[in-house]
Write an enzyme that holds these catalytic residues in place. Structure first.
Site, PDB file in Angstrom:
ATOM      1  CG  ASP A   1      -0.203  -0.189   2.069  1.00 23.90           C
ATOM      2  OD1 ASP A   1       1.026   0.492   2.555  1.00 23.90           O
ATOM      3  OD2 ASP A   1      -0.742   0.043   3.387  1.00 23.90           O
TER       4      ASP A   1
ATOM      5  CG  ASP B   1       1.600   3.410   4.351  1.00 24.76           C
ATOM      6  OD1 ASP B   1       0.852   2.112   5.371  1.00 24.76           O
ATOM      7  OD2 ASP B   1       3.001   2.638   4.395  1.00 24.76           O
TER       8      ASP B   1
ATOM      9  CG  ASP C   1      -3.070   2.840   4.895  1.00 27.08           C
ATOM     10  OD1 ASP C   1      -4.336   1.996   4.685  1.00 27.08           O
ATOM     11  OD2 ASP C   1      -2.494   1.759   5.877  1.00 27.08           O
TER      12      ASP C   1
END
Ligand code: ATP
Ligand code: MN
Ligand code: MN
Length: 371
Positions: free
Chosen positions: A205, A207, A295
């Site tokens: 992902d 962040d 995120d």
């Protein structure tokens, strides 16, 4: 006559926060094996052996060269009988029986498969396994299973979000979020964190920390960003968690792994045209977009250094920072604060360097935290 004394080799610390670990791993054959065993123990909720293998892997990752023989591990911390036996087998035969056995174990394979879905943790995976389910089609065909929103998105975008995110894709997402933050407030702050801040080439992902200098204003940032992403038509999934951070409760609040800052776990639609060099897409996929996990976390500015340190990782580095603080300094560290139990006071920090200094640690650069 005596020659010059041999150059003393600095002892390797048992704490990852006292080691420098880059993304170059010279002992992958061992650490991959340890990771399989650690994960298998995690599935069985055997925290002790799980942690032992994770610590051992972390120590080997910090070494400047491959371990050529078992004798070379003399003096290294965190390597017990079990880990050494696994290493010896790998040194001799190139593989270890216990690892092979685990990899071919039906329960391990199934739990590994199920937990690879966004929104499915070990508990849910175990529950499904015990009901006799073994594949995604088993799960999707089972009428009594109610998938939550997160799991539904996890299955819907499974192929995309299980494919690694490249640095170029992370950069493109950074531009999108940066635009959103600065449309809200010109003095908004955006920082890349997580694995990409540690210099990793690929991630699962991307962040980010988003905040503003005005205390209290940061809580409205994420909702406005989410609004904007929705209007742009690129928000595929959003789990928003409002802040539960209460400064007045700080002295008595227990230090923990999860933090209380406002945050969101997103799946965004990224266009190929926005990525320099193109998308990291699957062979034969003609779409010019992909889904990516992002995120965002939004700490108040006076907590920025703690949040940045906590979200940069690696997980093992974070675990050892906290353990070092507690065991060696009588201090409590988490993503919000650092507390000195002896002096009974909180230690303020505006930079990560301040926190390392409070802990009496040499500063470790983000790219040296790949423990
Ligand atoms: P990857 O490339 O796989 O994403 P990563 O190191 O970026 O690797 P993440 O799972 O994205 O891994 O986590 C980044 C850091 O954020 C970790 O150090 C983790 O401890 C922290 N973190 C993740 N989720 C939370 C959370 N809900 N609360 C507090 N900290 C978190
Ligand atoms: Mn990450
Ligand atoms: Mn993350």
């Amino acid at each position: 006559t005596e020659g010059p004394p041999p150059t003393p080799v600095a002892a390797v610390s048992q704490y990852a926060c006292q080691r420098r670990t880059t993304i170059e791993n010279n002992n992958k054959i061992f650490t991959d094996a340890f990771e399989v065993l650690a994960e298998s123990y995690e599935f069985s909720e055997l925290e002790g052996p799980c942690l032992a293998f994770r610590r051992a892997a972390s120590v080997l990752k910090s070494l400047p060269m491959a371990v050529p023989c078992l004798a070379a591990t003399q003096g290294l911390p965190c390597l017990g009988e079990h880990t050494k036996a696994v290493m010896e087998e790998i040194l001799r035969y190139g593989r270890a029986f216990e690892v092979e056995k685990t990899l071919s174990d039906e329960r391990y394979q199934t739990l590994k498969l199920f937990t690879s879905v966004f929104g499915v943790g070990p508990k849910t995976a175990e529950k499904w396994y015990r009901r006799g389910l073994r594949s995604f089609s088993d799960i999707l065909a089972e009428p009594s299973i109610q998938l939550n929103q997160m799991q539904q998105s996890g299955f819907l975008h499974y192929e995309d979000i299980s494919r690694a995110v490249s640095k170029a894709e992370a950069r493109a997402l950074g531009n999108i979020i940066d635009e959103a933050v600065h449309a809200i407030t010109p003095d908004g702050i955006l920082a890349l964190t997580g694995g990409f801040r540690r210099g990793k080439e690929f991630g699962h992902d991307v962040d980010f920390i988003v905040t503003t200098p005005e205390l209290g204003m940061e809580t409205s940032l994420i909702p406005i960003i989410i609004n904007r992403l929705t209007r742009q038509g690129i928000l595929l999934y959003c789990d928003y968690q409002a802040s539960t951070f209460d400064k007045s409760k700080l002295p008595c609040h227990r230090f923990e792994a999860m933090d209380h800052f406002a945050k969101c776990f997103l799946i965004l639609r990224l266009e190929g045209s926005q990525v320099e060099g193109g998308l990291n897409s699957a062979e034969g996929d003609s779409r010019d977009w992909r889904a990516v996990r992002v995120d965002l976390v939004s700490p108040p500015m006076d907590r920025y250094a703690f949040a940045l340190l906590g979200w940069t990782g690696s997980r093992q580095f974070e675990r050892d920072l906290r353990r070092f603080a507690r065991m060696e300094r009588g201090m409590l560290l988490d993503n919000h604060a650092l507390y000195d139990k002896t002096k009974k006071e909180f230690l303020a920090a505006t930079t990560e360097r301040d926190i390392f200094a409070h802990l009496g640690l040499e500063y470790i650069e983000p790219w040296q935290r790949n423990a």
